[in-house]
Design an enzyme around this catalytic site. Structure first.
Site, PDB file in Angstrom:
ATOM      1  N   ASP A 159     -18.107  36.503   3.265  1.00  0.00           N
ATOM      2  CA  ASP A 159     -17.587  35.090   3.431  1.00  0.00           C
ATOM      3  C   ASP A 159     -18.534  33.911   3.186  1.00  0.00           C
ATOM      4  O   ASP A 159     -18.096  32.863   2.256  1.00  0.00           O
ATOM      5  CB  ASP A 159     -16.946  35.257   4.808  1.00  0.00           C
ATOM      6  CG  ASP A 159     -15.976  34.248   5.103  1.00  0.00           C
ATOM      7  OD1 ASP A 159     -15.246  33.585   4.072  1.00  0.00           O
ATOM      8  OD2 ASP A 159     -15.372  33.719   6.131  1.00  0.00           O
ATOM      9  N   LYS A 177     -10.370  26.840  15.891  1.00  0.00           N
ATOM     10  CA  LYS A 177     -10.204  26.479  14.192  1.00  0.00           C
ATOM     11  C   LYS A 177     -11.519  26.649  13.728  1.00  0.00           C
ATOM     12  O   LYS A 177     -12.194  26.171  13.757  1.00  0.00           O
ATOM     13  CB  LYS A 177      -9.687  25.082  14.063  1.00  0.00           C
ATOM     14  CG  LYS A 177      -9.147  24.966  12.659  1.00  0.00           C
ATOM     15  CD  LYS A 177      -9.360  23.453  12.287  1.00  0.00           C
ATOM     16  CE  LYS A 177     -10.446  23.301  11.295  1.00  0.00           C
ATOM     17  NZ  LYS A 177     -10.666  24.141  10.150  1.00  0.00           N
ATOM     18  N   PRO A 178     -11.529  27.660  13.078  1.00  0.00           N
ATOM     19  CA  PRO A 178     -12.835  27.906  12.166  1.00  0.00           C
ATOM     20  C   PRO A 178     -12.788  27.072  10.994  1.00  0.00           C
ATOM     21  O   PRO A 178     -11.665  26.680  10.599  1.00  0.00           O
ATOM     22  CB  PRO A 178     -12.630  29.399  11.798  1.00  0.00           C
ATOM     23  CG  PRO A 178     -11.350  29.859  11.811  1.00  0.00           C
ATOM     24  CD  PRO A 178     -10.610  29.014  12.771  1.00  0.00           C
ATOM     25  N   LEU A 192      -8.694  10.085  26.263  1.00  0.00           N
ATOM     26  CA  LEU A 192      -9.831  10.567  27.280  1.00  0.00           C
ATOM     27  C   LEU A 192     -10.014  12.029  27.475  1.00  0.00           C
ATOM     28  O   LEU A 192      -9.972  12.464  28.505  1.00  0.00           O
ATOM     29  CB  LEU A 192      -9.365   9.714  28.703  1.00  0.00           C
ATOM     30  CG  LEU A 192      -9.369   8.230  28.477  1.00  0.00           C
ATOM     31  CD1 LEU A 192      -8.819   7.622  29.987  1.00  0.00           C
ATOM     32  CD2 LEU A 192     -10.683   7.926  28.338  1.00  0.00           C
ATOM     33  N   GLU A 228     -21.571  18.522  18.131  1.00  0.00           N
ATOM     34  CA  GLU A 228     -22.771  18.999  17.788  1.00  0.00           C
ATOM     35  C   GLU A 228     -22.694  18.840  16.300  1.00  0.00           C
ATOM     36  O   GLU A 228     -22.049  19.271  15.483  1.00  0.00           O
ATOM     37  CB  GLU A 228     -22.748  20.513  17.970  1.00  0.00           C
ATOM     38  CG  GLU A 228     -22.725  20.865  19.368  1.00  0.00           C
ATOM     39  CD  GLU A 228     -24.021  20.707  20.095  1.00  0.00           C
ATOM     40  OE1 GLU A 228     -24.970  20.616  19.550  1.00  0.00           O
ATOM     41  OE2 GLU A 228     -24.106  20.675  21.602  1.00  0.00           O
ATOM     42  N   GLY A 238     -24.788  16.734  12.774  1.00  0.00           N
ATOM     43  CA  GLY A 238     -25.597  16.706  11.662  1.00  0.00           C
ATOM     44  C   GLY A 238     -27.209  16.729  12.084  1.00  0.00           C
ATOM     45  O   GLY A 238     -27.352  16.234  13.142  1.00  0.00           O
ATOM     46  N   CYS A 249     -27.986  23.241  10.538  1.00  0.00           N
ATOM     47  CA  CYS A 249     -28.165  22.026  10.880  1.00  0.00           C
ATOM     48  C   CYS A 249     -29.631  21.546  11.695  1.00  0.00           C
ATOM     49  O   CYS A 249     -30.053  20.546  11.677  1.00  0.00           O
ATOM     50  CB  CYS A 249     -27.098  21.924  12.022  1.00  0.00           C
ATOM     51  SG  CYS A 249     -27.283  23.124  13.307  1.00  0.00           S
ATOM     52  N   GLU A 272     -28.809  14.106   5.025  1.00  0.00           N
ATOM     53  CA  GLU A 272     -28.674  15.447   5.322  1.00  0.00           C
ATOM     54  C   GLU A 272     -28.072  15.901   4.040  1.00  0.00           C
ATOM     55  O   GLU A 272     -27.275  15.857   3.700  1.00  0.00           O
ATOM     56  CB  GLU A 272     -27.902  15.708   6.367  1.00  0.00           C
ATOM     57  CG  GLU A 272     -27.779  17.171   6.593  1.00  0.00           C
ATOM     58  CD  GLU A 272     -26.650  17.559   7.733  1.00  0.00           C
ATOM     59  OE1 GLU A 272     -25.485  17.073   7.755  1.00  0.00           O
ATOM     60  OE2 GLU A 272     -26.831  18.446   8.472  1.00  0.00           O
ATOM     61  N   GLY A 316     -25.254  13.724  18.026  1.00  0.00           N
ATOM     62  CA  GLY A 316     -24.175  13.812  18.602  1.00  0.00           C
ATOM     63  C   GLY A 316     -24.636  14.133  20.218  1.00  0.00           C
ATOM     64  O   GLY A 316     -25.688  13.643  20.512  1.00  0.00           O
TER      65      GLY A 316
HETATM   66  P1  NAD Z   1     -17.085  19.322   8.647  1.00  0.00           P
HETATM   67  O1  NAD Z   1     -17.503  18.280   9.540  1.00  0.00           O
HETATM   68  O2  NAD Z   1     -16.745  19.129   7.436  1.00  0.00           O
HETATM   69  O3  NAD Z   1     -16.303  20.668   9.289  1.00  0.00           O
HETATM   70  C1  NAD Z   1     -16.460  20.884  10.610  1.00  0.00           C
HETATM   71  C2  NAD Z   1     -15.001  21.412  11.108  1.00  0.00           C
HETATM   72  O4  NAD Z   1     -14.310  20.045  11.174  1.00  0.00           O
HETATM   73  C3  NAD Z   1     -14.289  22.216  10.214  1.00  0.00           C
HETATM   74  O5  NAD Z   1     -13.599  23.063  10.993  1.00  0.00           O
HETATM   75  C4  NAD Z   1     -13.472  21.358   9.534  1.00  0.00           C
HETATM   76  O6  NAD Z   1     -12.190  21.686   8.897  1.00  0.00           O
HETATM   77  C5  NAD Z   1     -12.964  20.345  10.745  1.00  0.00           C
HETATM   78  N1  NAD Z   1     -12.540  19.017  10.299  1.00  0.00           N
HETATM   79  C6  NAD Z   1     -12.594  18.309   9.216  1.00  0.00           C
HETATM   80  N2  NAD Z   1     -11.666  17.214   9.199  1.00  0.00           N
HETATM   81  C7  NAD Z   1     -11.296  17.300  10.378  1.00  0.00           C
HETATM   82  C8  NAD Z   1     -10.429  16.291  10.811  1.00  0.00           C
HETATM   83  N3  NAD Z   1      -9.860  15.301  10.481  1.00  0.00           N
HETATM   84  N4  NAD Z   1     -10.183  16.478  12.627  1.00  0.00           N
HETATM   85  C9  NAD Z   1     -10.611  17.688  13.270  1.00  0.00           C
HETATM   86  N5  NAD Z   1     -11.513  18.588  12.483  1.00  0.00           N
HETATM   87  C10 NAD Z   1     -11.591  18.228  10.984  1.00  0.00           C
HETATM   88  O7  NAD Z   1     -18.586  20.172   8.553  1.00  0.00           O
HETATM   89  P2  NAD Z   1     -19.161  21.372   7.587  1.00  0.00           P
HETATM   90  O8  NAD Z   1     -19.376  20.823   6.262  1.00  0.00           O
HETATM   91  O9  NAD Z   1     -18.299  22.589   7.695  1.00  0.00           O
HETATM   92  O10 NAD Z   1     -20.382  21.663   8.329  1.00  0.00           O
HETATM   93  C11 NAD Z   1     -21.765  21.122   7.994  1.00  0.00           C
HETATM   94  C12 NAD Z   1     -22.162  20.243   8.858  1.00  0.00           C
HETATM   95  O11 NAD Z   1     -22.019  20.691  10.306  1.00  0.00           O
HETATM   96  C13 NAD Z   1     -23.524  19.648   8.847  1.00  0.00           C
HETATM   97  O12 NAD Z   1     -23.334  18.425   8.872  1.00  0.00           O
HETATM   98  C14 NAD Z   1     -24.384  20.146   9.828  1.00  0.00           C
HETATM   99  O13 NAD Z   1     -25.447  19.738  10.053  1.00  0.00           O
HETATM  100  C15 NAD Z   1     -23.295  20.314  11.032  1.00  0.00           C
HETATM  101  N6  NAD Z   1     -23.507  21.505  11.954  1.00  0.00           N
HETATM  102  C16 NAD Z   1     -24.089  21.033  13.276  1.00  0.00           C
HETATM  103  C17 NAD Z   1     -24.565  21.924  13.861  1.00  0.00           C
HETATM  104  C18 NAD Z   1     -24.923  21.680  15.608  1.00  0.00           C
HETATM  105  O14 NAD Z   1     -25.058  22.474  16.462  1.00  0.00           O
HETATM  106  N7  NAD Z   1     -25.344  20.363  15.744  1.00  0.00           N
HETATM  107  C19 NAD Z   1     -24.108  23.230  13.787  1.00  0.00           C
HETATM  108  C20 NAD Z   1     -23.939  23.775  12.325  1.00  0.00           C
HETATM  109  C21 NAD Z   1     -23.595  22.890  11.585  1.00  0.00           C
END
Ligand code: NAD
Length: 486
Positions: free
Chosen positions: A99, A182-183, A251, A257, A259, A291, A389, A462
């Site tokens: 995947d 929601k993955p 609220l 968590e 970028g 990240c 990033e 965050g």
């Molecule tokens: P993303 O923000 O595009 O998506 C993350 C999740 O949010 C996905 O499930 C997506 O479908 C959902 N999402 C998108 N739009 C939304 C909305 N309007 N409302 C609610 N949910 C919504 O991130 P990505 O591209 O999947 O992942 C990469 C990012 O995640 C990088 O910035 C990385 O640094 C960060 N990250 C942070 C950590 C941490 O622990 N701080 C861990 C892993 C990844």
């Protein structure tokens, strides 16, 4: 150990203990990043499916039994989850590799092993979600209770699907909450397998619901649903800011968590061999889609040219290719959009006067989304390539002269998730660790993570912490009870 590419059945939604099609019958293609070909489809949910999942989770929380099940019983079930993850290790490794494009060696040693440890760690903690008694100067019996929050929406990103869903589900469930998960739309397969595993372990109907689909529809519906008590979000700073603002309107509790863009500092007294190992691990791990990776190398000027010379040879020798080959260290990027983003940043680096030391191009292999690990020297600290990033296997290298300068450069981006440095000087280790603006600091290595060690962001990375007792607490609230004894 070799693993075969599995055939994946089309995925459905998991709501209230049942596998269901999306109400509107939507489907989404899931692609193998090592070939660009469609491997299966999953259900594409919409707001009505989210409503069904939240309603199931709400009922399971309000009526029990999970929220009222003794912690010891929840612990037994979560421990069974860890056992089942280990029993079905090969299957999970294959699904996660297919995947996300992760090398099978990485998926086994890191993703699947860590997910089992997360459930094990929080299963032990489920038995001690306790309050305490308090002394006050009136005749009374006063105490606190630590109670679950209710329905948690766990929204996760594409890069570590199994680890990041388990890092939310394990503490949330240990504390007695129910969950709608929601993955990421690109990499939802292990979440569906885990729904099966949690049910097999004895997690009751409605306690875990998995809803696959896009962020703008499914994610948004979760943020806005009045039946959700907490948003546990991991993803980009851009979407996180929107998620926090939307949840804030109602609220709801939130953890964010987001970028990162960490610096890895190599001081002049570092053990160079170990330091180079930490630098390479820090930026090629998971194809740089990490990240807490270390894409900014700050190296003392006296070592700058030597380090570049070593990196040129060592990085060119990192095995890149088919993630199902056990000898491969770097697989493809998880999707075409990630590959194109890396290409854009490398183009920008060239335009800004950066010198490509090694890499700097795609690897043409089987139609997959491969990018060669890349080292870029000669960029200024205010370059966008340094400050933003990139989220790919790209390392920028900058020299510094003094410890103060190194710390200032490390702290100069808007992010503050991880940071680290290489030194043999103990006093410097404590001094610099205290000055770095980050939720976790590594000294003389990189990416040392464990469910016992909290991590999370400061600044635009965050707030809130995953792992440790801190994460468990974030899925609870404190109630005080004061009984007048006079
Ligand atoms: P993303 O923000 O595009 O998506 C993350 C999740 O949010 C996905 O499930 C997506 O479908 C959902 N999402 C998108 N739009 C939304 C909305 N309007 N409302 C609610 N949910 C919504 O991130 P990505 O591209 O999947 O992942 C990469 C990012 O995640 C990088 O910035 C990385 O640094 C960060 N990250 C942070 C950590 C941490 O622990 N701080 C861990 C892993 C990844």
């Amino acid at each position: 150990m070799s693993v075969n590419r599995p055939t994946i059945e089309p995925g459905r939604l998991f709501i209230d203990g049942e596998w269901r099609e999306a109400e509107a019958k939507g489907r989404r293609d899931i692609t193998d990043p090592s070939t660009g070909k469609v491997i299966t489809t999953v259900a594409e949910a919409d707001a009505s499916d989210v409503d069904a999942a939240v309603t199931a989770a709400r009922r399971a929380f309000d009526e029990g039994p999970w929220s009222r099940t003794p912690g010891r019983e929840r612990a037994r079930i979560l421990h069974r989850v860890a056992d089942l993850i280990r029993k079905r290790e090969d299957e999970l490794v294959a699904v996660e590799s297919l995947d996300v494009g992760k090398p099978v060696s990485l998926a086994r040693a890191v993703d699947v092993a860590t997910a089992a440890e997360e459930y094990e760690y929080y299963s032990a903690m489920a038995q001690s979600v306790d309050g305490s008694t308090r002394q006050i100067p009136i005749p009374s019996h006063a105490y606190t209770r630590r109670e679950p929050l209710g329905v948690v929406a766990a929204i996760t990103p594409f890069n570590f699907p199994l680890i990041l869903s388990s890092s939310k589900l394990a503490p949330a469930l240990a504390a007695g909450n129910t969950v709608v998960h929601k993955p990421a739309e690109e990499t939802p397969l292990s979440a569906l397998l885990m729904a099966e595993i949690l049910a097999e372990a004895g997690v009751p109907d409605g306690v875990l619901n998995v809803v696959t689909g896009g962020g703008a529809v499914v994610g948004e519906a979760l943020l806005r649903h009045p039946g959700v008590d907490k948003i546990a979000f991991t993803g980009s700073t851009k979407i996180g800011r929107h998620a926090a603002a939307t949840a804030g309107e109602a609220l709801k509790s939130v953890t964010m968590e987001l970028g990162g863009n960490a610096a890895n500092i190599v001081f002049e007294d570092a053990d160079l061999e170990k330091a180079i190992g930490a630098v390479i691990k820090g930026f090629v791990f998971n194809s740089g889609q990490f990240c807490m990776g270390g894409p900014r190398l700050l190296v003392h000027r006296s070592l700058h040219d030597t380090v570049l010379g070593i990196l040129e040879g060592a990085v060119a020798g990192v095995p890149v290719g088919d993630p199902f080959d056990p000898a491969i260290v770097v697989g493809p990027m998880a999707g075409l959009r990630h590959l194109e983003k890396v290409e854009e940043y490398v183009g920008l680096a060239k335009a800004e006067g950066g010198r490509i030391v090694v890499g700097g191009e795609r690897l043409d292999l089987d139609g997959g989304y491969y990018y060669r690990p890349t080292v870029i020297a000669g960029l200024g600290n205010d370059s966008r390539v340094v400050q933003e990033e990139i989220f790919g296997p790209v390392l920028t290298v900058q020299p510094f002269d003094t410890e103060d300068e190194a710390v200032a450069m490390a702290n100069s981006t808007p992010y503050g998730l991880a940071s680290g440095f290489q030194t043999q000087d103990l006093a410097r280790a404590h001094r610099v660790a205290a000055r770095l603006q980050a939720g976790i600091v590594w000294v003389n290595d990189w990416a040392m993570l464990d469910p016992a060690i909290p991590f999370g962001g400061v600044k635009q990375s965050g707030f809130g912490r995953e792992y440790g007792p801190e994460a468990l607490e974030s899925y609870t609230r404190v109630k005080s009870v004061v009984i007048n004894l006079s």
